[in-house]
Design an enzyme around this catalytic site. Sequence first.
Site, mmCIF file in Angstrom:
data_model
loop_
_atom_site.group_PDB
_atom_site.id
_atom_site.type_symbol
_atom_site.label_atom_id
_atom_site.label_comp_id
_atom_site.label_asym_id
_atom_site.label_seq_id
_atom_site.Cartn_x
_atom_site.Cartn_y
_atom_site.Cartn_z
ATOM 1 N N SER A 184 39.472 46.222 36.293
ATOM 2 C CA SER A 184 40.040 44.876 36.228
ATOM 3 C C SER A 184 38.994 43.789 36.438
ATOM 4 O O SER A 184 39.185 42.651 35.978
ATOM 5 C CB SER A 184 41.167 44.723 37.254
ATOM 6 O OG SER A 184 40.696 44.977 38.563
ATOM 7 N N ASP A 435 43.775 37.662 47.434
ATOM 8 C CA ASP A 435 42.920 38.423 46.523
ATOM 9 C C ASP A 435 41.483 37.922 46.669
ATOM 10 O O ASP A 435 41.139 36.833 46.204
ATOM 11 C CB ASP A 435 43.408 38.234 45.085
ATOM 12 C CG ASP A 435 42.584 39.014 44.066
ATOM 13 O OD1 ASP A 435 41.548 39.605 44.444
ATOM 14 O OD2 ASP A 435 42.962 39.020 42.876
ATOM 15 N N HIS A 438 38.986 39.720 42.770
ATOM 16 C CA HIS A 438 38.836 39.135 41.437
ATOM 17 C C HIS A 438 38.335 37.706 41.559
ATOM 18 O O HIS A 438 38.157 37.196 42.661
ATOM 19 C CB HIS A 438 40.164 39.224 40.689
ATOM 20 C CG HIS A 438 40.655 40.628 40.536
ATOM 21 N ND1 HIS A 438 41.599 41.186 41.393
ATOM 22 C CD2 HIS A 438 40.324 41.597 39.660
ATOM 23 C CE1 HIS A 438 41.821 42.446 41.040
ATOM 24 N NE2 HIS A 438 41.061 42.720 39.985
#
Length: 459
Positions: A184, A435, A438
């Site tokens: 990802s 998060d 990312h």
Amino acid sequence: MNSEETMKLEATHNSHRATAAAGGKMAALHGHGPVGVRSIVSSLVAFFIVASSVTFLFDRGQEPQAQMVVEHGRQELQVVKLEAGLQEPAMRGTTAEVEDAAGEEEQCNWSRGRWVYDNASRPLYSGLKCAFIFPEVACDKYGRKDVMYQHWRWQPHGCDLPRFDAIKLLEKLRNKRLVFVGDSVNRNQWVSLVCMVEASIPDDRLKMRIFNGSLISFKALAYNATIDFYWSPLLVESNSDNPIIHRVEYRIIRADRIEKHASVWRDADIIVFNSYLWWRKQKDDMRMKVMYGSFEDGDARLDEMEMIDGFEIAIKKLTEYLGENIDKNKTRIFFAGSSPTHSWASNWGGEDKNKCLNETEPIYKVGYKAATTDYSLMAMAKSYFRTLEPKGIHVQILNITELSDYRKDGHPTVFRRQFVPLTKEQIANPASYADCTHWCLPGVPDVWNEFLYGYLMYK
């Protein structure tokens, strides 16, 4: 429903005048006949006065250019002073940088440098206007109000990164296919590159995105150019290969199986691999299971080993496959360095309970390397890729780890789409679901793609 399920549902005027005035005075001096000492002295004094005026006007002429970067106050003003040379840079070169520069001979090491705040030329695109951005990285769309993270430009020591030009890149990719292969975070970089180029194609009929299982394709139809992302988080075949259902507690790789994945990317003109995040331990006792043979042939064997040993098996298999199957005259290969996470705030003097929540500026310490960033995996990958050199196959490492390590401010934290409803406990403690892995877009991955662009166009 997670992100992959959701995705599937989408188909120097003053200085010239002063110089001219100086030239006029000098012409007047030369226009007279013999002059006395007094006249000569007067002429010299006049000349130096004019020269001083030219210098003063030139310096004044630089101020408006610097002020373009100032709109919000103290932080930006500090950076403008830095850029104008009025104070020492926030990040200086180190002995390691000097050694790197010597090793690179005349070439500049892009990976060594500093982050410079620049709201004149950054961001390279609007995240709110990019039709192809994914909701897990669209931070401003999901409520992030501080946008400083979008305006930092990476400045290598002693040189500049090539200026990104979307049209030039698309011309380079005409009738070609570029594919990102990985997890990802690699998809994060793919989305970044798509947003960097799609704005230069104003006609929506000439660009499209296609979802096909593990493969997502962006097509620039006028150039017959394709920029793909292929989900393959552990490089070799594994029990995590499903692009939708892959959050498994126990990860299993097949040591001798890569052909299923390779059949998707082996004929590409440019391949950008990445594999780091899925090899990091999520807990101290986490280990990788490695399967040899197959149940179909009756020779299946399952071993258990440390995560780094599993990574070595995968890299070795990838290297062997590249050496035997890649057309060195056609395909350029890149391997992206480790993308750091910022889940442990104690690394930069904060409190671990906060993770990267509410961080709005980079880390300024020169040569900062987080204790939790594992550089050994990339060192291992490099050692295997070197064995391909005698065959004429070069794997270029995109050395983005250190520059990304500085950017504790660049993550989505809570400003992203949540695909699973939050619990009361999570709502009460936002850091628990922040998060810090990312990257918000526009943001740090744009620089990774500037590296990629520089290598494709100039190296």
